[in-house]
Design a protein around this motif. Structure first.
Motif, PDB file in Angstrom:
ATOM      1  N   THR A   1       0.815  -1.201   0.000  1.00  0.00           N
ATOM      2  CA  THR A   1       0.000   0.000   0.000  1.00  0.00           C
ATOM      3  C   THR A   1       0.855   1.260   0.000  1.00  0.00           C
ATOM      4  OG1 THR A   1      -0.125  -0.239   2.388  1.00  0.00           O
ATOM      5  CG2 THR A   1      -1.988  -1.054   1.125  1.00  0.00           C
ATOM      6  N   ARG A   2       1.004   1.834  -1.166  1.00  0.00           N
ATOM      7  CA  ARG A   2       1.733   3.097  -1.298  1.00  0.00           C
ATOM      8  C   ARG A   2       0.990   3.986  -2.277  1.00  0.00           C
ATOM      9  NH1 ARG A   2       7.128   3.719   0.311  1.00  0.00           N
ATOM     10  NH2 ARG A   2       7.988   1.838   1.233  1.00  0.00           N
ATOM     11  N   GLN A   3       1.094   5.287  -2.075  1.00  0.00           N
ATOM     12  CA  GLN A   3       0.473   6.231  -3.003  1.00  0.00           C
ATOM     13  C   GLN A   3       1.539   7.116  -3.639  1.00  0.00           C
ATOM     14  OE1 GLN A   3      -2.100   9.443  -1.504  1.00  0.00           O
ATOM     15  NE2 GLN A   3      -3.578   8.889  -3.075  1.00  0.00           N
TER      16      GLN A   3
ATOM     17  N   TYR B   1      -0.134  16.759  -2.355  1.00  0.00           N
ATOM     18  CA  TYR B   1      -0.608  15.723  -3.263  1.00  0.00           C
ATOM     19  C   TYR B   1      -0.960  16.344  -4.612  1.00  0.00           C
ATOM     20  CZ  TYR B   1      -3.084  11.785  -5.209  1.00  0.00           C
ATOM     21  OH  TYR B   1      -3.465  10.758  -6.035  1.00  0.00           O
TER      22      TYR B   1
ATOM     23  N   TYR C   1      -6.144   8.373   3.375  1.00  0.00           N
ATOM     24  CA  TYR C   1      -5.220   7.418   3.991  1.00  0.00           C
ATOM     25  C   TYR C   1      -4.508   7.951   5.227  1.00  0.00           C
ATOM     26  CZ  TYR C   1      -5.634   5.165  -0.607  1.00  0.00           C
ATOM     27  OH  TYR C   1      -6.100   4.574  -1.741  1.00  0.00           O
TER      28      TYR C   1
END
Ligand SMILES: [Zn+2]
Ligand SMILES: [Zn+2]
Ligand SMILES: [Zn+2]
Length: 198
Positions: free
Chosen positions: A39-41, A55, A124
């Motif tokens: 799980t990485r963005q 972001y 998140y």
């Protein structure tokens, strides 16, 4: 397919410079790390106007303390979320849905948002590495600003523009952020070592 890219990168790294020296034990360890790291963005960027982390994955670019939206420059950070906190990885880092900056949400006080009031968390729960050696795919000198509570880059003489006025002021941990390199071709880069990969 970021996970698949990771898998190929680690497999190539394992064959390229771990396999020859140490064989299957380290190779297997790397594979375990890859599987755990799901799980990485991507699209977290440095703003060259305010020096905060924001972001950049939406059409809108949030609100920069210098006015208008943030402007991305440099590396594309690839950040872990919803994974357990460890002695070298801090949770409660969140996206602010007003300014789009990464801020620390672990205090009752939510800092100073350039839109007005405090930051507002959404999405998140990021868990960010700190106080570990930076590998070839990581950058250190990312810090918490104790005035606005945003994450900013402290590696320059200039400390950017803080929503609370003046420049940002670093406090606490020295964060080490993973960025996306050229995973297919730059196999000479040292991959993150297990403490920083969770
Ligand atoms: Zn900005
Ligand atoms: Zn905000
Ligand atoms: Zn600040």
């Amino acid at each position: 397919m970021p996970n698949e890219l990771f898998r190929r990168h680690f497999l190539k790294a394992g064959v390229g410079f771990i396999g020859a020296a140490a064989g299957k034990v380290l190779f297997t360890d790397f594979s375990t790390v890859v599987l755990a790291q799901s799980t990485r963005q991507l699209e977290w960027r440095y703003c060259r106007k305010c020096q905060a982390l924001f972001y950049d994955g939406y059409g809108k670019k949030g609100r920069c303390p210098t006015g208008n939206g943030h402007v991305a420059q440099g590396l594309n950070f690839f950040l872990a979320y919803d994974t357990p906190e460890t002695p070298t990885a801090q949770a409660a880092w969140r996206f602010c849905n007003k300014c789009y900056m990464m801020f620390y949400d672990g205090y009752p006080n939510k800092g100073v948002c350039p839109v007005g009031g405090g930051h507002v968390a959404q999405g998140y729960n990021f868990v960010l590495s700190h106080d570990i050696p930076a590998s070839g795919l990581e950058q250190n000198a990312w810090r918490f600003c104790n005035k606005c509570h945003a994450m900013f880059y402290d590696g320059y003489e200039n400390k950017g523009t803080c929503s609370a006025g003046g420049g940002h002021v670093a406090a606490g941990y020295n964060f080490v952020l993973r960025f996306k390199g050229n995973l297919e071709d730059d196999v000479q880069l040292v991959p993150c070592s297990p403490p920083s990969c969770y």
